[in-house]
Enzyme design. Structure first.
Site, PDB file in Angstrom:
ATOM      1  N   LYS A 217     -17.634  -7.064   8.386  1.00 12.93           N
ATOM      2  CA  LYS A 217     -16.269  -7.563   8.375  1.00 12.93           C
ATOM      3  C   LYS A 217     -15.648  -7.446   9.763  1.00 12.93           C
ATOM      4  CE  LYS A 217     -12.160  -7.211   5.471  1.00 12.93           C
ATOM      5  NZ  LYS A 217     -11.515  -6.501   4.382  1.00 12.93           N
TER       6      LYS A 217
ATOM      7  N   SER B 108      -2.455  -7.657   3.059  1.00 13.37           N
ATOM      8  CA  SER B 108      -2.893  -7.489   4.449  1.00 13.37           C
ATOM      9  C   SER B 108      -3.237  -8.824   5.087  1.00 13.37           C
ATOM     10  CB  SER B 108      -4.098  -6.544   4.522  1.00 13.37           C
ATOM     11  OG  SER B 108      -3.711  -5.234   4.195  1.00 13.37           O
TER      12      SER B 108
ATOM     13  N   ARG C  93      -0.951  -6.386  -7.913  1.00 10.85           N
ATOM     14  CA  ARG C  93       0.176  -7.241  -7.548  1.00 10.85           C
ATOM     15  C   ARG C  93       0.407  -8.352  -8.563  1.00 10.85           C
ATOM     16  NH1 ARG C  93      -2.068  -9.046  -1.908  1.00 10.85           N
ATOM     17  NH2 ARG C  93      -3.845  -9.104  -3.302  1.00 10.85           N
TER      18      ARG C  93
ATOM     19  N   HIS D 121       0.843  -1.207   0.000  1.00  7.18           N
ATOM     20  CA  HIS D 121       0.000   0.000   0.000  1.00  7.18           C
ATOM     21  C   HIS D 121       0.872   1.249   0.000  1.00  7.18           C
ATOM     22  CE1 HIS D 121      -3.017  -2.581   2.427  1.00  7.18           C
ATOM     23  NE2 HIS D 121      -3.512  -2.460   1.218  1.00  7.18           N
TER      24      HIS D 121
END
Length: 152
Positions: free
Chosen positions: A41, A127, A90, A17
């Protein structure tokens, strides 16, 4: 003014990030790091911790603002007058997923999505991997900026 939003949960902020933000801020007059809030979440870090990690990491960058939002990213962009969404890629799977979202966002609004490839050596960091390392007592410090500190 070219205002962009870099949305995410940032649970936690990673070096991937950080890389996208540092490179992306050069493309826009203002970059809003937008922490999405999803009540369904379960996060490892509180909203306050995630905000602090980001604000501390970019405290010397006047073109960066940190905000939180709920709901659709395009609605948040309209609300704050952002005309771009910044996203990092990515790998090819990220591209396919992000492409579908970008097309949908373009259909719903006039927003443009700008993609940056993660720098070499950071494309493996996510993450979820960082959270797994932390949960298992591993050394996470080489995966996140120094501002990310685990206190539990």
């Amino acid at each position: 003014m070219r205002r962009a939003v870099f949305p995410g949960s940032f649970d936690p902020l990673t070096l991937g990030h950080y890389d996208i933000i540092k490179r992306g801020v050069t493309l826009f007059d203002e970059l809003v790091i937008a922490i999405g809030i999803n009540a369904d979440k379960k996060y490892m870090f509180s909203l306050e911790e995630r905000t602090k990690f980001i604000e501390e990491a970019f405290k010397d960058e006047p073109k960066i603002k940190v905000m939180t939002y709920e709901g659709m990213t395009v609605d948040f962009c309209k609300k704050i007058g952002a005309t771009f969404i910044l996203r990092g890629l990515r790998n090819p799977a990220d591209f396919e997923f992000e492409k579908a979202i970008a097309h949908t966002n373009r259909k719903l609004s006039e927003i443009e999505t700008v993609f940056l490839l993660t720098s070499s050596g950071k494309s493996y960091i996510s993450s979820s991997i960082v959270r797994d390392v932390i949960r298992n007592g591993g050394d996470y410090t080489g995966l996140v900026p120094d501002t990310v500190v685990v206190n539990f």
